[in-house]
Design a protein around this motif. Structure first.
Motif, PDB file in Angstrom:
ATOM      1  N   ARG A 143      54.895  -6.022  62.179  1.00  0.00           N
ATOM      2  CA  ARG A 143      53.870  -6.979  62.598  1.00  0.00           C
ATOM      3  C   ARG A 143      52.665  -6.881  61.684  1.00  0.00           C
ATOM      4  NH1 ARG A 143      52.099  -4.205  68.405  1.00  0.00           N
ATOM      5  NH2 ARG A 143      51.084  -2.333  67.529  1.00  0.00           N
ATOM      6  N   GLN A 144      51.928  -7.991  61.625  1.00  0.00           N
ATOM      7  CA  GLN A 144      50.732  -8.032  60.784  1.00  0.00           C
ATOM      8  C   GLN A 144      49.637  -8.760  61.540  1.00  0.00           C
ATOM      9  OE1 GLN A 144      51.345  -9.682  56.865  1.00  0.00           O
ATOM     10  NE2 GLN A 144      49.500  -8.671  56.103  1.00  0.00           N
ATOM     11  N   ALA A 145      48.600  -8.025  61.844  1.00  0.00           N
ATOM     12  CA  ALA A 145      47.434  -8.598  62.511  1.00  0.00           C
ATOM     13  C   ALA A 145      46.471  -9.145  61.465  1.00  0.00           C
ATOM     14  CB  ALA A 145      46.737  -7.531  63.358  1.00  0.00           C
ATOM     15  N   PRO A 146      45.597 -10.075  61.832  1.00  0.00           N
ATOM     16  CA  PRO A 146      44.657 -10.646  60.870  1.00  0.00           C
ATOM     17  C   PRO A 146      43.818  -9.572  60.194  1.00  0.00           C
ATOM     18  CG  PRO A 146      44.653 -11.922  62.887  1.00  0.00           C
ATOM     19  CD  PRO A 146      45.492 -10.709  63.160  1.00  0.00           C
ATOM     20  N   GLY A 147      43.785  -9.621  58.875  1.00  0.00           N
ATOM     21  CA  GLY A 147      42.980  -8.684  58.109  1.00  0.00           C
ATOM     22  C   GLY A 147      43.565  -7.293  57.985  1.00  0.00           C
ATOM     23  N   LYS A 148      44.778  -7.117  58.464  1.00  0.00           N
ATOM     24  CA  LYS A 148      45.401  -5.792  58.404  1.00  0.00           C
ATOM     25  C   LYS A 148      46.706  -5.851  57.625  1.00  0.00           C
ATOM     26  CE  LYS A 148      43.404  -3.946  62.674  1.00  0.00           C
ATOM     27  NZ  LYS A 148      43.694  -3.229  63.948  1.00  0.00           N
ATOM     28  N   GLU A 149      47.182  -4.677  57.230  1.00  0.00           N
ATOM     29  CA  GLU A 149      48.444  -4.609  56.528  1.00  0.00           C
ATOM     30  C   GLU A 149      49.609  -4.740  57.513  1.00  0.00           C
ATOM     31  OE1 GLU A 149      47.128  -1.760  52.776  1.00  0.00           O
ATOM     32  OE2 GLU A 149      48.566  -1.040  54.263  1.00  0.00           O
ATOM     33  N   ARG A 150      50.730  -5.181  56.997  1.00  0.00           N
ATOM     34  CA  ARG A 150      51.934  -5.253  57.816  1.00  0.00           C
ATOM     35  C   ARG A 150      52.368  -3.831  58.185  1.00  0.00           C
ATOM     36  NH1 ARG A 150      56.497  -9.449  55.928  1.00  0.00           N
ATOM     37  NH2 ARG A 150      54.500 -10.586  55.683  1.00  0.00           N
ATOM     38  N   GLU A 151      52.707  -3.650  59.460  1.00  0.00           N
ATOM     39  CA  GLU A 151      53.062  -2.324  59.930  1.00  0.00           C
ATOM     40  C   GLU A 151      54.402  -2.307  60.642  1.00  0.00           C
ATOM     41  OE1 GLU A 151      50.354  -0.780  62.849  1.00  0.00           O
ATOM     42  OE2 GLU A 151      50.712  -2.420  64.258  1.00  0.00           O
ATOM     43  N   PHE A 152      55.045  -1.159  60.597  1.00  0.00           N
ATOM     44  CA  PHE A 152      56.323  -0.954  61.266  1.00  0.00           C
ATOM     45  C   PHE A 152      56.135  -0.945  62.770  1.00  0.00           C
ATOM     46  CE2 PHE A 152      60.449   0.697  62.087  1.00  0.00           C
ATOM     47  CZ  PHE A 152      60.298   1.669  63.066  1.00  0.00           C
ATOM     48  N   VAL A 153      57.103  -1.545  63.470  1.00  0.00           N
ATOM     49  CA  VAL A 153      57.077  -1.543  64.929  1.00  0.00           C
ATOM     50  C   VAL A 153      58.297  -0.833  65.496  1.00  0.00           C
ATOM     51  CG1 VAL A 153      57.121  -2.969  67.010  1.00  0.00           C
ATOM     52  CG2 VAL A 153      55.745  -3.687  65.034  1.00  0.00           C
ATOM     53  N   ALA A 154      59.486  -1.243  65.055  1.00  0.00           N
ATOM     54  CA  ALA A 154      60.709  -0.682  65.623  1.00  0.00           C
ATOM     55  C   ALA A 154      61.866  -0.910  64.667  1.00  0.00           C
ATOM     56  CB  ALA A 154      61.018  -1.316  66.977  1.00  0.00           C
ATOM     57  N   ALA A 155      62.879  -0.056  64.774  1.00  0.00           N
ATOM     58  CA  ALA A 155      64.088  -0.209  63.963  1.00  0.00           C
ATOM     59  C   ALA A 155      65.299   0.125  64.808  1.00  0.00           C
ATOM     60  CB  ALA A 155      64.022   0.682  62.727  1.00  0.00           C
ATOM     61  N   ILE A 156      66.438  -0.425  64.388  1.00  0.00           N
ATOM     62  CA  ILE A 156      67.687  -0.176  65.092  1.00  0.00           C
ATOM     63  C   ILE A 156      68.789   0.008  64.057  1.00  0.00           C
ATOM     64  CG2 ILE A 156      68.228  -2.643  65.340  1.00  0.00           C
ATOM     65  CD1 ILE A 156      69.301  -1.903  68.189  1.00  0.00           C
ATOM     66  N   SER A 157      69.679   0.944  64.336  1.00  0.00           N
ATOM     67  CA  SER A 157      70.749   1.245  63.400  1.00  0.00           C
ATOM     68  C   SER A 157      71.809   0.146  63.413  1.00  0.00           C
ATOM     69  CB  SER A 157      71.372   2.592  63.747  1.00  0.00           C
ATOM     70  OG  SER A 157      71.977   2.557  65.035  1.00  0.00           O
ATOM     71  N   ARG A 158      72.754   0.269  62.522  1.00  0.00           N
ATOM     72  CA  ARG A 158      73.726  -0.804  62.302  1.00  0.00           C
ATOM     73  C   ARG A 158      74.514  -1.170  63.551  1.00  0.00           C
ATOM     74  NH1 ARG A 158      76.671   0.971  56.768  1.00  0.00           N
ATOM     75  NH2 ARG A 158      77.247   2.716  58.126  1.00  0.00           N
ATOM     76  N   SER A 159      74.927  -0.190  64.296  1.00  0.00           N
ATOM     77  CA  SER A 159      75.697  -0.489  65.504  1.00  0.00           C
ATOM     78  C   SER A 159      74.825  -0.674  66.733  1.00  0.00           C
ATOM     79  CB  SER A 159      76.679   0.651  65.786  1.00  0.00           C
ATOM     80  OG  SER A 159      75.994   1.779  66.284  1.00  0.00           O
ATOM     81  N   GLY A 160      73.541  -0.305  66.590  1.00  0.00           N
ATOM     82  CA  GLY A 160      72.644  -0.328  67.740  1.00  0.00           C
ATOM     83  C   GLY A 160      72.568   0.988  68.477  1.00  0.00           C
ATOM     84  N   LEU A 161      73.272   1.993  67.963  1.00  0.00           N
ATOM     85  CA  LEU A 161      73.329   3.274  68.640  1.00  0.00           C
ATOM     86  C   LEU A 161      71.975   3.972  68.681  1.00  0.00           C
ATOM     87  CD1 LEU A 161      75.164   5.454  69.917  1.00  0.00           C
ATOM     88  CD2 LEU A 161      75.437   6.413  67.628  1.00  0.00           C
ATOM     89  N   ARG A 162      71.233   3.828  67.597  1.00  0.00           N
ATOM     90  CA  ARG A 162      69.948   4.521  67.499  1.00  0.00           C
ATOM     91  C   ARG A 162      68.805   3.537  67.338  1.00  0.00           C
ATOM     92  NH1 ARG A 162      71.250   9.553  63.362  1.00  0.00           N
ATOM     93  NH2 ARG A 162      72.530  10.760  64.809  1.00  0.00           N
ATOM     94  N   THR A 163      67.679   3.896  67.926  1.00  0.00           N
ATOM     95  CA  THR A 163      66.463   3.104  67.794  1.00  0.00           C
ATOM     96  C   THR A 163      65.285   4.021  67.484  1.00  0.00           C
ATOM     97  OG1 THR A 163      66.034   3.227  70.177  1.00  0.00           O
ATOM     98  CG2 THR A 163      67.238   1.299  69.368  1.00  0.00           C
ATOM     99  N   TYR A 164      64.243   3.426  66.936  1.00  0.00           N
ATOM    100  CA  TYR A 164      63.063   4.199  66.549  1.00  0.00           C
ATOM    101  C   TYR A 164      61.850   3.299  66.675  1.00  0.00           C
ATOM    102  CZ  TYR A 164      60.099   7.305  63.779  1.00  0.00           C
ATOM    103  OH  TYR A 164      59.095   8.139  63.356  1.00  0.00           O
ATOM    104  N   TYR A 165      60.743   3.874  67.183  1.00  0.00           N
ATOM    105  CA  TYR A 165      59.552   3.074  67.465  1.00  0.00           C
ATOM    106  C   TYR A 165      58.294   3.747  66.934  1.00  0.00           C
ATOM    107  CZ  TYR A 165      62.691   0.974  70.896  1.00  0.00           C
ATOM    108  OH  TYR A 165      63.752   0.349  71.512  1.00  0.00           O
ATOM    109  N   VAL A 166      57.328   2.923  66.606  1.00  0.00           N
ATOM    110  CA  VAL A 166      56.000   3.448  66.340  1.00  0.00           C
ATOM    111  C   VAL A 166      55.418   3.906  67.680  1.00  0.00           C
ATOM    112  CG1 VAL A 166      54.806   1.232  66.619  1.00  0.00           C
ATOM    113  CG2 VAL A 166      53.848   2.997  65.116  1.00  0.00           C
ATOM    114  N   ASP A 167      54.596   4.937  67.647  1.00  0.00           N
ATOM    115  CA  ASP A 167      54.101   5.527  68.894  1.00  0.00           C
ATOM    116  C   ASP A 167      53.389   4.519  69.795  1.00  0.00           C
ATOM    117  OD1 ASP A 167      53.243   8.839  67.583  1.00  0.00           O
ATOM    118  OD2 ASP A 167      55.140   7.976  68.254  1.00  0.00           O
ATOM    119  N   SER A 168      52.680   3.588  69.201  1.00  0.00           N
ATOM    120  CA  SER A 168      51.845   2.676  69.984  1.00  0.00           C
ATOM    121  C   SER A 168      52.641   1.720  70.868  1.00  0.00           C
ATOM    122  CB  SER A 168      50.922   1.877  69.068  1.00  0.00           C
ATOM    123  OG  SER A 168      51.694   1.125  68.149  1.00  0.00           O
TER     124      SER A 168
END
Length: 128
Positions: free
Chosen positions: A38-63
């Motif tokens: 995601r990218q908020a106005p005036g800010k850099e694009r930041e990571f939010v979440a990711a998911i592995s190829r099969s969907g087995l694993r997920t990962y999130y930013v703390d916020s």
């Protein structure tokens, strides 16, 4: 080549929920790890979440942990981001991205340069 099209953004009040979708073209969707940024106005694009190829694993930013859930349906070539308890600070343009170099069920792809394909983004605005 993969084309990604996001949808589902909108204007909501704080505490509301939204589900973003990202539809991918091509027949190799299941070989890509997928991410949401995601990218908020005036800010850099930041990571939010990711998911592995099969969907087995997920990962999130703390916020967003506990509020956002990433999932995918490889039969439909679609990745989702379910967002609950939205806050004004979640306001941003949300982008989905595909990593064609993902290995196995690795999911810790948090940098922009680890993703090869990007959607055009969908606006999420959360009012207080």
């Amino acid at each position: 080549q993969v084309q990604l099209v996001e949808s589902g953004g909108g204007l909501v009040q704080a505490g509301a929920s939204l589900r973003l979708s990202c539809a991918a073209s091509g027949r190799t969707f299941s070989s890509y790890a997928m991410g949401w940024f995601r990218q908020a106005p005036g800010k850099e694009r930041e990571f939010v979440a990711a998911i592995s190829r099969s969907g087995l694993r997920t990962y999130y930013v703390d916020s967003v942990k506990g509020r956002f859930t990433i999932s995918r349906d490889n039969a439909k070539n679609t990745v989702y981001l379910q967002m609950i308890s939205l806050k004004p600070e979640d306001t941003a343009v949300y982008y989905c991205a595909a990593n064609s170099r993902a290995r196995y069920e690795n999911v810790w792809y948090v940098s922009l340069n680890e993703y090869d394909y990007w959607g055009q983004g969908t606006q999420v605005t959360v009012s207080s």
